[in-house]
Write a protein that holds these residues in place. Structure first.
Motif, PDB file in Angstrom:
ATOM      1  N   ARG A  27       4.608   9.723  12.141  1.00  0.00           N
ATOM      2  CA  ARG A  27       4.100   8.348  12.286  1.00  0.00           C
ATOM      3  C   ARG A  27       3.042   8.305  13.386  1.00  0.00           C
ATOM      4  O   ARG A  27       3.119   9.052  14.366  1.00  0.00           O
ATOM      5  CB  ARG A  27       5.251   7.395  12.653  1.00  0.00           C
ATOM      6  CG  ARG A  27       6.260   7.211  11.561  1.00  0.00           C
ATOM      7  CD  ARG A  27       5.742   6.484  10.364  1.00  0.00           C
ATOM      8  NE  ARG A  27       5.306   5.125  10.623  1.00  0.00           N
ATOM      9  CZ  ARG A  27       4.893   4.278   9.686  1.00  0.00           C
ATOM     10  NH1 ARG A  27       4.855   4.657   8.422  1.00  0.00           N
ATOM     11  NH2 ARG A  27       4.498   3.059   9.987  1.00  0.00           N
TER      12      ARG A  27
ATOM     13  N   GLY B 160       0.805  -1.220   0.000  1.00  0.00           N
ATOM     14  CA  GLY B 160       0.000   0.000   0.000  1.00  0.00           C
ATOM     15  C   GLY B 160       0.829   1.257   0.000  1.00  0.00           C
ATOM     16  O   GLY B 160       1.966   1.255  -0.448  1.00  0.00           O
ATOM     17  N   GLY B 161       0.220   2.258   0.618  1.00  0.00           N
ATOM     18  CA  GLY B 161      -0.829   2.286   1.580  1.00  0.00           C
ATOM     19  C   GLY B 161      -0.627   1.300   2.734  1.00  0.00           C
ATOM     20  O   GLY B 161       0.447   0.774   2.961  1.00  0.00           O
TER      21      GLY B 161
ATOM     22  N   TYR C  62      15.690   1.780   4.022  1.00  0.00           N
ATOM     23  CA  TYR C  62      15.652   2.715   2.901  1.00  0.00           C
ATOM     24  C   TYR C  62      16.261   4.050   3.282  1.00  0.00           C
ATOM     25  O   TYR C  62      15.997   4.570   4.362  1.00  0.00           O
ATOM     26  CB  TYR C  62      14.199   2.963   2.461  1.00  0.00           C
ATOM     27  CG  TYR C  62      13.451   1.707   2.100  1.00  0.00           C
ATOM     28  CD1 TYR C  62      13.812   0.967   0.976  1.00  0.00           C
ATOM     29  CD2 TYR C  62      12.388   1.246   2.878  1.00  0.00           C
ATOM     30  CE1 TYR C  62      13.137  -0.192   0.637  1.00  0.00           C
ATOM     31  CE2 TYR C  62      11.701   0.090   2.545  1.00  0.00           C
ATOM     32  CZ  TYR C  62      12.080  -0.619   1.426  1.00  0.00           C
ATOM     33  OH  TYR C  62      11.409  -1.765   1.100  1.00  0.00           O
TER      34      TYR C  62
ATOM     35  N   ILE D 271      14.013   9.451   1.161  1.00  0.00           N
ATOM     36  CA  ILE D 271      14.020  10.348   0.000  1.00  0.00           C
ATOM     37  C   ILE D 271      13.113  11.523   0.320  1.00  0.00           C
ATOM     38  O   ILE D 271      11.961  11.326   0.716  1.00  0.00           O
ATOM     39  CB  ILE D 271      13.508   9.619  -1.267  1.00  0.00           C
ATOM     40  CG1 ILE D 271      14.374   8.386  -1.551  1.00  0.00           C
ATOM     41  CG2 ILE D 271      13.478  10.550  -2.466  1.00  0.00           C
ATOM     42  CD1 ILE D 271      13.781   7.443  -2.569  1.00  0.00           C
TER      43      ILE D 271
HETATM   44  C1  LIG Z   1       3.688   1.071   2.126  1.00  0.00           C
HETATM   45  S1  LIG Z   1       4.802   1.522   3.377  1.00  0.00           S
HETATM   46  C2  LIG Z   1       4.741   0.218   4.607  1.00  0.00           C
HETATM   47  C3  LIG Z   1       3.450  -0.118   5.296  1.00  0.00           C
HETATM   48  C4  LIG Z   1       2.711   0.953   6.057  1.00  0.00           C
HETATM   49  N1  LIG Z   1       2.097   1.836   5.125  1.00  0.00           N
HETATM   50  C5  LIG Z   1       3.603   1.693   7.001  1.00  0.00           C
HETATM   51  O1  LIG Z   1       4.165   2.702   6.584  1.00  0.00           O
HETATM   52  O2  LIG Z   1       3.714   1.279   8.153  1.00  0.00           O
HETATM   53  C6  LIG Z   1       6.335   1.068   2.596  1.00  0.00           C
HETATM   54  C7  LIG Z   1       7.615   1.634   3.121  1.00  0.00           C
HETATM   55  O3  LIG Z   1       8.146   2.567   2.214  1.00  0.00           O
HETATM   56  C8  LIG Z   1       9.106   3.361   2.862  1.00  0.00           C
HETATM   57  N2  LIG Z   1       8.987   4.747   2.381  1.00  0.00           N
HETATM   58  C9  LIG Z   1       7.865   5.485   2.237  1.00  0.00           C
HETATM   59  N3  LIG Z   1       8.170   6.743   1.832  1.00  0.00           N
HETATM   60  C10 LIG Z   1       9.532   6.798   1.704  1.00  0.00           C
HETATM   61  C11 LIG Z   1      10.463   7.821   1.338  1.00  0.00           C
HETATM   62  N4  LIG Z   1      10.065   9.052   1.036  1.00  0.00           N
HETATM   63  N5  LIG Z   1      11.771   7.499   1.312  1.00  0.00           N
HETATM   64  C12 LIG Z   1      12.189   6.257   1.620  1.00  0.00           C
HETATM   65  N6  LIG Z   1      11.363   5.262   1.990  1.00  0.00           N
HETATM   66  C13 LIG Z   1      10.044   5.527   2.039  1.00  0.00           C
HETATM   67  C14 LIG Z   1       8.806   3.255   4.368  1.00  0.00           C
HETATM   68  O4  LIG Z   1       9.895   2.626   5.007  1.00  0.00           O
HETATM   69  C15 LIG Z   1       7.563   2.378   4.421  1.00  0.00           C
HETATM   70  O5  LIG Z   1       7.586   1.501   5.510  1.00  0.00           O
END
Ligand SMILES: C[S@@+](CC[C@H](N)C(=O)[O-])C[C@H]1O[C@@H](n2cnc3c(N)ncnc32)[C@H](O)[C@@H]1O
Ligand code: SF4
Length: 370
Positions: free
Chosen positions: A134, A62-63, A190, A193
């Motif tokens: 968060r 997701g999401g 990660y 970004i």
């Molecule tokens: C779809 S989310 C994981 C599930 C849930 N939505 C959560 O955040 O708990 C996928 C992952 O992408 C990473 N992510 C999202 N935005 C990011 C960004 N701007 N730079 C690096 N990683 C990112 C985060 O570590 C996040 O856990």
């Protein structure tokens, strides 16, 4: 190397609130839209029904899939099982936010075949968690992992971010140590970004928040790689670490350019050498007649993707596959010899790989080989 057959990705574009750094296709839509969305999603899964499509990985991402009622997840997996062939050892993953997971949800996921849980932990420092918007705190993150283990999940990932405001290597290492003690089998780390248009980027531009410098992030990342290695989490891709045997099949499939169907808002598919992309506009998706726009990939484009994806992984890129698509080794011989002689890459009969200590400059190596 595990060869992955075919895969299915399902996008759940709902989150209870938007984290400050995130520009993924997700928002807090009202229930009315959510209900319509799942109807359309099930329709899409059925519309593409393919009993020749043998799936070794399903990824519900997701999401935040854990933010919706578990009955939707059960319906999705049932529809997939009725319309595709699922291998008995298929990996079935779901992305969860630590604060929207419950025992009831975890048992429901288990009962419909989910066998891998991925938690967005990001950091275990409460101040840092607040600064990136968060919803969860350290206690909730740790409890969520414990609960998943208690409900019988033995394959658990934790997502971490490097480059969060106020993050130091000291706090990162302490976080990792605590997560490892809880028994996670996989860690995705990660580099944060700073996406344009996000709240975090605006806060940085307005000098209200300061993130670690790029040099500091690289320093923290490299130290973390060494620490995780000592703890037996091997780096099988630039941002992914796992205990032996717990590499994520779905990730590996993408890097091998395995065929996959992607269902839902903003999802992509790659089937029979062609790419299909769904709209990322909710209204358009809800009225979608499944008249997909098809983009055939040329051999040059496939070669480009194979190199870009393969070299990010420990397995590397398969030379025979590249040759089959017409990659011209003679033209690149001098460059390849040079990179090998200077210990940027290794080469055997089948694969070209980036040397482990050169992962940091993978992008530059890729550019030379294209
Ligand atoms: C779809 S989310 C994981 C599930 C849930 N939505 C959560 O955040 O708990 C996928 C992952 O992408 C990473 N992510 C999202 N935005 C990011 C960004 N701007 N730079 C690096 N990683 C990112 C985060 O570590 C996040 O856990
Ligand atoms: S990081 Fe996860 S929970 Fe936060 S907005 Fe993005 S998708 Fe939603």
């Amino acid at each position: 190397m595990t060869m992955i057959n075919k895969m299915i990705y399902v996008h759940i574009p709902f989150c209870d609130s938007k984290c400050y750094y995130c520009n993924f296709c997700s928002a807090n839509y009202p229930q009315e839209i959510r209900t319509k969305y799942f109807e359309k999603l099930l329709e899409e899964i059925k519309f593409n029904s393919n009993k020749n499509f043998e799936v070794s990985s399903i990824y519900i991402g997701g999401g935040t899939p854990s933010s919706v009622d578990e009955k939707y997840i059960q319906k999705i997996l049932l529809a997939i099982k009725e319309n595709y062939i699922i291998k008995s050892d298929a990996e079935i993953s779901i992305e969860c936010n630590p604060c929207s997971i419950t025992e009831q949800k975890l048992f429901a996921y288990k009962s419909c075949g989910v066998n891998r849980i991925s938690f967005g932990v990001q950091t275990l420092n409460n101040k840092q968690l607040k600064q990136i918007g968060r919803r969860h705190n350290k206690k909730q993150a740790k409890n969520a992992i414990k609960l998943a283990k208690m409900c019988g999940f033995s394959n658990i990932n934790a997502d971490f971010l490097i480059g969060i405001p106020n993050q130091s290597y000291f706090s990162l290492k302490s976080n990792l140590s605590q997560i490892i003690k809880l028994g996670v089998t996989h860690i995705s780390a990660y580099m944060l970004i700073n996406e344009s248009g996000t709240k975090l980027t605006k806060l940085i531009e307005d000098k209200k928040v300061k993130v670690p410098t790029e040099d500091k992030c690289v320093y923290m990342y490299n130290k973390m790689v060494g620490y995780l290695k000592k703890k037996n989490y091997h780096r099988y891709e630039i941002s992914n670490f796992s205990l032996q045997g717990f590499e994520c099949k779905h990730n590996q499939g993408y890097w091998q350019m395995t065929e996959y169907y992607g269902f839902g808002l903003a999802a992509h598919s790659f089937v029979c050498g062609a790419r299909y992309s769904n709209t990322s506009v909710m209204d358009e998706y809800l009225n979608f007649d499944f008249n997909y726009q098809k983009e055939n990939l040329s051999n040059e484009e496939i070669i480009e993707e194979l190199i870009m994806l393969g070299l990010r992984t420990q397995n590397g890129v398969n030379k025979h596959t590249l040759k089959n698509y017409g990659y011209n080794y003679d033209d690149k011989k001098e460059i390849i010899d040079n990179l090998r002689d200077n210990h940027f890459i290794t080469e055997d009969e089948d694969y070209i790989r980036v040397c482990e200590d050169k992962f940091g400059v993978t992008n530059q190596i890729i550019l030379k080989l294209l």
